[in-house]
Motif scaffolding. Sequence first.
Motif, PDB file in Angstrom:
ATOM      1  N   ASP A   1       0.819  -1.212   0.000  1.00 46.00           N
ATOM      2  CA  ASP A   1       0.000   0.000   0.000  1.00 46.00           C
ATOM      3  C   ASP A   1       0.851   1.259   0.000  1.00 46.00           C
ATOM      4  O   ASP A   1       0.340   2.356  -0.256  1.00 46.00           O
ATOM      5  N   THR A   2       2.159   1.129   0.247  1.00 48.27           N
ATOM      6  CA  THR A   2       3.064   2.275   0.177  1.00 48.27           C
ATOM      7  C   THR A   2       3.771   2.351  -1.174  1.00 48.27           C
ATOM      8  O   THR A   2       4.607   3.235  -1.382  1.00 48.27           O
ATOM      9  N   LEU A   3       3.438   1.440  -2.094  1.00 48.82           N
ATOM     10  CA  LEU A   3       4.073   1.392  -3.420  1.00 48.82           C
ATOM     11  C   LEU A   3       3.053   1.521  -4.556  1.00 48.82           C
ATOM     12  O   LEU A   3       3.379   1.221  -5.699  1.00 48.82           O
ATOM     13  N   ARG A   4       1.848   1.964  -4.255  1.00 49.25           N
ATOM     14  CA  ARG A   4       0.773   1.891  -5.250  1.00 49.25           C
ATOM     15  C   ARG A   4       0.767   3.031  -6.250  1.00 49.25           C
ATOM     16  O   ARG A   4      -0.006   3.018  -7.195  1.00 49.25           O
ATOM     17  N   ASP A   5       1.620   4.045  -6.050  1.00 44.29           N
ATOM     18  CA  ASP A   5       1.666   5.122  -7.034  1.00 44.29           C
ATOM     19  C   ASP A   5       3.115   5.569  -7.205  1.00 44.29           C
ATOM     20  O   ASP A   5       4.020   5.134  -6.487  1.00 44.29           O
ATOM     21  N   ASP A   6       3.323   6.442  -8.201  1.00 37.93           N
ATOM     22  CA  ASP A   6       4.686   6.881  -8.510  1.00 37.93           C
ATOM     23  C   ASP A   6       5.335   7.596  -7.328  1.00 37.93           C
ATOM     24  O   ASP A   6       6.540   7.454  -7.093  1.00 37.93           O
ATOM     25  N   ALA A   7       4.523   8.355  -6.595  1.00 37.21           N
ATOM     26  CA  ALA A   7       5.083   9.089  -5.454  1.00 37.21           C
ATOM     27  C   ALA A   7       5.582   8.133  -4.378  1.00 37.21           C
ATOM     28  O   ALA A   7       6.654   8.341  -3.794  1.00 37.21           O
ATOM     29  N   GLY A   8       4.811   7.085  -4.094  1.00 35.28           N
ATOM     30  CA  GLY A   8       5.234   6.110  -3.093  1.00 35.28           C
ATOM     31  C   GLY A   8       6.488   5.367  -3.515  1.00 35.28           C
ATOM     32  O   GLY A   8       7.408   5.151  -2.701  1.00 35.28           O
ATOM     33  N   ILE A   9       6.549   4.982  -4.781  1.00 32.34           N
ATOM     34  CA  ILE A   9       7.738   4.287  -5.289  1.00 32.34           C
ATOM     35  C   ILE A   9       8.955   5.204  -5.198  1.00 32.34           C
ATOM     36  O   ILE A   9      10.046   4.773  -4.793  1.00 32.34           O
ATOM     37  N   ALA A  10       8.764   6.474  -5.544  1.00 34.00           N
ATOM     38  CA  ALA A  10       9.877   7.427  -5.478  1.00 34.00           C
ATOM     39  C   ALA A  10      10.354   7.617  -4.037  1.00 34.00           C
ATOM     40  O   ALA A  10      11.566   7.734  -3.784  1.00 34.00           O
ATOM     41  N   ARG A  11       9.416   7.642  -3.075  1.00 43.23           N
ATOM     42  CA  ARG A  11       9.814   7.786  -1.670  1.00 43.23           C
ATOM     43  C   ARG A  11      10.674   6.615  -1.224  1.00 43.23           C
ATOM     44  O   ARG A  11      11.709   6.800  -0.568  1.00 43.23           O
ATOM     45  N   TRP A  12      10.230   5.404  -1.575  1.00 47.95           N
ATOM     46  CA  TRP A  12      11.007   4.237  -1.176  1.00 47.95           C
ATOM     47  C   TRP A  12      12.356   4.187  -1.881  1.00 47.95           C
ATOM     48  O   TRP A  12      13.367   3.780  -1.295  1.00 47.95           O
ATOM     49  N   SER A  13      12.369   4.617  -3.131  1.00 48.35           N
ATOM     50  CA  SER A  13      13.642   4.669  -3.847  1.00 48.35           C
ATOM     51  C   SER A  13      14.609   5.619  -3.144  1.00 48.35           C
ATOM     52  O   SER A  13      15.799   5.311  -2.960  1.00 48.35           O
ATOM     53  N   THR A  14      14.102   6.754  -2.705  1.00 49.70           N
ATOM     54  CA  THR A  14      14.940   7.716  -1.983  1.00 49.70           C
ATOM     55  C   THR A  14      15.430   7.145  -0.656  1.00 49.70           C
ATOM     56  O   THR A  14      16.623   7.237  -0.323  1.00 49.70           O
ATOM     57  N   HIS A  15      14.501   6.536   0.112  1.00 48.91           N
ATOM     58  CA  HIS A  15      14.890   5.939   1.400  1.00 48.91           C
ATOM     59  C   HIS A  15      15.995   4.894   1.216  1.00 48.91           C
ATOM     60  O   HIS A  15      17.012   4.902   1.930  1.00 48.91           O
ATOM     61  N   LEU A  16      15.772   3.968   0.280  1.00 46.04           N
ATOM     62  CA  LEU A  16      16.694   2.844   0.131  1.00 46.04           C
ATOM     63  C   LEU A  16      17.990   3.262  -0.536  1.00 46.04           C
ATOM     64  O   LEU A  16      19.075   2.779  -0.161  1.00 46.04           O
ATOM     65  N   THR A  17      17.912   4.156  -1.501  1.00 40.78           N
ATOM     66  CA  THR A  17      19.139   4.632  -2.144  1.00 40.78           C
ATOM     67  C   THR A  17      20.038   5.312  -1.118  1.00 40.78           C
ATOM     68  O   THR A  17      21.252   5.070  -1.072  1.00 40.78           O
TER      69      THR A  17
ATOM     70  N   LEU B   1      20.056   4.846   2.136  1.00 43.68           N
ATOM     71  CA  LEU B   1      20.547   3.841   3.082  1.00 43.68           C
ATOM     72  C   LEU B   1      21.669   3.010   2.478  1.00 43.68           C
ATOM     73  O   LEU B   1      22.735   2.828   3.090  1.00 43.68           O
ATOM     74  N   PHE B   2      21.448   2.491   1.268  1.00 46.48           N
ATOM     75  CA  PHE B   2      22.453   1.639   0.629  1.00 46.48           C
ATOM     76  C   PHE B   2      23.734   2.420   0.343  1.00 46.48           C
ATOM     77  O   PHE B   2      24.842   1.895   0.515  1.00 46.48           O
ATOM     78  N   ASP B   3      23.585   3.658  -0.085  1.00 50.28           N
ATOM     79  CA  ASP B   3      24.754   4.474  -0.389  1.00 50.28           C
ATOM     80  C   ASP B   3      25.565   4.757   0.882  1.00 50.28           C
ATOM     81  O   ASP B   3      26.796   4.661   0.892  1.00 50.28           O
ATOM     82  N   ARG B   4      24.868   5.086   1.957  1.00 47.00           N
ATOM     83  CA  ARG B   4      25.542   5.386   3.221  1.00 47.00           C
ATOM     84  C   ARG B   4      26.285   4.169   3.764  1.00 47.00           C
ATOM     85  O   ARG B   4      27.364   4.300   4.375  1.00 47.00           O
ATOM     86  N   LEU B   5      25.716   2.980   3.546  1.00 45.22           N
ATOM     87  CA  LEU B   5      26.313   1.756   4.076  1.00 45.22           C
ATOM     88  C   LEU B   5      27.234   1.048   3.087  1.00 45.22           C
ATOM     89  O   LEU B   5      27.784  -0.011   3.405  1.00 45.22           O
ATOM     90  N   ALA B   6      27.416   1.646   1.910  1.00 48.34           N
ATOM     91  CA  ALA B   6      28.202   0.974   0.871  1.00 48.34           C
ATOM     92  C   ALA B   6      29.604   0.568   1.335  1.00 48.34           C
ATOM     93  O   ALA B   6      30.050  -0.545   1.034  1.00 48.34           O
ATOM     94  N   PRO B   7      30.341   1.408   2.077  1.00 45.82           N
ATOM     95  CA  PRO B   7      31.674   0.952   2.524  1.00 45.82           C
ATOM     96  C   PRO B   7      31.613  -0.290   3.407  1.00 45.82           C
ATOM     97  O   PRO B   7      32.433  -1.208   3.260  1.00 45.82           O
TER      98      PRO B   7
END
Length: 266
Positions: free
Chosen positions: A231-247, A249-255
């Motif tokens: 229900d948090t991925l049902r529209d473009d805005a929700g997908i973009a939010r999760w992309s921002t959150h995860l990007t 997080l992953f970038d910060r933890l990359a090392p």
Amino acid sequence: MNPVSLPPLLSADEPPAFEVVNGDSDALFVFVCDHASHLIPRRLGQLGLPDDVIQTHIGWDIGAAALARQLAAAFQAPLFLTGYSRLVIDCNRPLASDGSIPSISAGISIDANRNLSAAEMRQRQDVLFHPYQQAIAAHLDRRQARGVPTALFAIHSFTPDYPGEVRPWHVDFAYHRDRRLAGLLIDQFLVPGILVGDNLPYAVEDESDYAIPIHGEKRGLPHVLVEIRQDTLRDDAGIARWSTHLTSLFDRLAPAIRALAQNVKD
């Protein structure tokens, strides 16, 4: 005795069994999306189900493919996506699992999947399951042979409600025997208002999962199954939010993730 001859499962004008994005990339992260599509091969006649049912969570992981594409673009990372619905054959289930070719899903009967012959099951495996898995395995083999550090992320989504089960979590970082990567993500995901699941509502198991046990654990790669509530991925805005959150997080933890990946023994 001659083997049973079946008509082709896919016509020449239908999409391929899987898609690869950034297949030549040596980026640290490798993404897979096992339930990326709700397409059914035309020859199977929608498996007797109406299209609106196939497009629900029983047919695919809603929003997962779009999110995975954004993550792959952010890191210029490899991404493998299935081309057809999990109702035809589930590419994140062992072939011996009852869920490999489901006859029932979330209480909905898939009568067209009942009483399949061995030849019909083998055709779905040979056309849809094996090519996808072999492409992932070949890519990981090439990286391993060249000493390219690799962390495996399987991108999924889960329904917010399930009979008899309350699912308050917004994201689940799931694992089985190896919690190293999942633990990093769980500890460092600090977005206010987001409830993080630690193997909740799903945990990885040998009997019900394929990508993480086979492509991740068996190779010793750092790995995690990422589940986002649908229900948090049902529209473009929700997908973009999760992309921002995860990007972020992953970038910060990359090392730290790279350090885990560089410790993998051949």
